[in-house]
Design an enzyme around this catalytic site. Structure first.
Site, PDB file in Angstrom:
ATOM      1  N   HIS A   1       3.473   1.865   2.057  1.00 41.02           N
ATOM      2  CA  HIS A   1       4.086   2.263   3.332  1.00 41.02           C
ATOM      3  C   HIS A   1       5.597   2.042   3.311  1.00 41.02           C
ATOM      4  CE1 HIS A   1       3.440  -2.022   4.972  1.00 41.02           C
ATOM      5  NE2 HIS A   1       4.701  -1.786   5.276  1.00 41.02           N
TER       6      HIS A   1
ATOM      7  N   GLU B   1       2.048   4.234   7.399  1.00 35.45           N
ATOM      8  CA  GLU B   1       0.946   3.807   6.542  1.00 35.45           C
ATOM      9  C   GLU B   1       0.390   5.005   5.776  1.00 35.45           C
ATOM     10  OE1 GLU B   1       0.373   0.794   6.100  1.00 35.45           O
ATOM     11  OE2 GLU B   1       0.303  -0.408   7.923  1.00 35.45           O
TER      12      GLU B   1
ATOM     13  N   ASN C   1       0.828  -1.221   0.000  1.00 36.97           N
ATOM     14  CA  ASN C   1       0.000   0.000   0.000  1.00 36.97           C
ATOM     15  C   ASN C   1       0.858   1.266   0.000  1.00 36.97           C
ATOM     16  OD1 ASN C   1       1.062  -0.053   2.551  1.00 36.97           O
ATOM     17  ND2 ASN C   1      -0.877   0.106   3.647  1.00 36.97           N
TER      18      ASN C   1
HETATM   19  C1  GLP Z   1       6.742  -4.459   6.920  1.00 40.84           C
HETATM   20  C2  GLP Z   1       7.847  -3.506   7.377  1.00 40.84           C
HETATM   21  C3  GLP Z   1       8.378  -2.645   6.245  1.00 40.84           C
HETATM   22  C4  GLP Z   1       8.621  -3.504   5.003  1.00 40.84           C
HETATM   23  C5  GLP Z   1       7.321  -4.094   4.553  1.00 40.84           C
HETATM   24  C6  GLP Z   1       7.432  -4.905   3.257  1.00 40.84           C
HETATM   25  O1  GLP Z   1       5.466  -3.975   7.126  1.00 40.84           O
HETATM   26  N1  GLP Z   1       7.429  -2.673   8.462  1.00 40.84           N
HETATM   27  O2  GLP Z   1       9.564  -1.982   6.659  1.00 40.84           O
HETATM   28  O3  GLP Z   1       9.202  -2.725   3.987  1.00 40.84           O
HETATM   29  O4  GLP Z   1       6.822  -4.921   5.587  1.00 40.84           O
HETATM   30  O5  GLP Z   1       7.775  -6.208   3.524  1.00 40.84           O
HETATM   31  P1  GLP Z   1       8.236  -7.288   2.470  1.00 40.84           P
HETATM   32  O6  GLP Z   1       9.645  -6.956   2.147  1.00 40.84           O
HETATM   33  O7  GLP Z   1       8.115  -8.593   3.211  1.00 40.84           O
HETATM   34  O8  GLP Z   1       7.321  -7.184   1.307  1.00 40.84           O
END
Ligand code: GLP
Length: 245
Positions: free
Chosen positions: A138, A143, A136
């Site tokens: 973030h 968020e 999304n």
């Molecule tokens: C979590 C973390 C973020 C990260 C995101 C994406 O929510 N707080 O810092 O970038 O997930 O994660 P992934 O790399 O598993 O897609």
């Protein structure tokens, strides 16, 4: 903003590790901002390899992590402190005293967040910040609707992110609903930023963050303001970019 598009997640991870390694070689006391999630795991494995091959020395390196779940102790296998120990710190010669992760158990969260910000400043600021991106938009746990001036604080995790992160927990109910996160303002103060993304599930959000309007609906779009941000993208994640980079 620089865009690097690579053929595989392996190449993305190697490129990310190369940029982190360059920062540590340039300044052995470099302050690194680190991220969790699935995306940087292979990059950390590359850094461990470089350390084991004698190419990198983390003895004086210092780190600040982006975020931590509220309510999980560092011993919990889904806490971000545990993740960092398991995926990087336990395998390199960094002094754990020089590694910082926000305290998800702090009694006075506001005070603890202010102290985290103060420590980043006292250590000279972050030289290189590593980021992933949520589906999304973030970054860290900022968020959608997070403002550009935000600092380290307690936040609610969105339902979309809870659903995305449920894969790491036994059930959706176990995913914490709140977290402590560096703010967008904290992240933008880093001297250099790299954002890694791989997979077609990140294609829409990467296009929005890189080429869309700067908006708090896509917090990663605020990186367009930063003077030295590099997006290191695996080709599927870059597949919806319209420009040729
Ligand atoms: C979590 C973390 C973020 C990260 C995101 C994406 O929510 N707080 O810092 O970038 O997930 O994660 P992934 O790399 O598993 O897609």
């Amino acid at each position: 903003m620089e865009i690097i598009i690579l053929n595989s997640a392996e190449e993305m991870s190697k490129k990310g590790a190369e940029i982190v390694a360059a920062a540590v070689k340039r300044n052995p006391k470099a302050v690194l901002g680190l991220a969790t999630g699935g995306t940087p795991v292979k990059m950390y494995a590359e850094l461990i390899k470089l350390y084991k091959n004698g190419v990198l020395d983390f003895k004086k390196a210092r780190t600040f992590n982006l975020d931590e779940y509220v309510g999980l102790p560092g011993t919990h296998d889904q806490s971000y402190r545990y993740f960092m120990n398991e995926n990087l710190f336990n395998h390199i010669n960094i002094n754990k005293k020089n590694t910082n992760v926000p305290d998800g158990l702090a009694k006075d969260i506001e005070k603890s967040c202010a102290a985290y910000e103060a420590k980043i400043n006292a250590w000279g600021g972050i030289d290189l910040q590593v980021l992933g991106i949520g589906s999304n938009g973030h970054i860290a746990f900022n968020e959608p609707l997070s403002g550009i001036m935000t600092r380290t604080r307690k936040v609610a995790i969105s339902q979309r992110t809870i659903t995305d992160n449920a894969r790491f927990f036994k059930s959706m109910n176990e995913v914490p609903k709140t977290a402590v996160t560096m703010g967008i303002g904290t992240i933008l103060k880093a001297k250099k930023i790299i954002l890694l993304a791989s997979g077609s599930n990140k294609a829409d959000v990467i296009a929005a963050a890189v080429e869309g309007p700067i908006t708090h609906l896509i917090p990663a779009s605020f990186l367009q303001f930063h003077p030295d941000t590099v997006f290191v993208l695996e080709k599927e994640a870059a597949s919806k970019l319209k420009g040729k980079y």
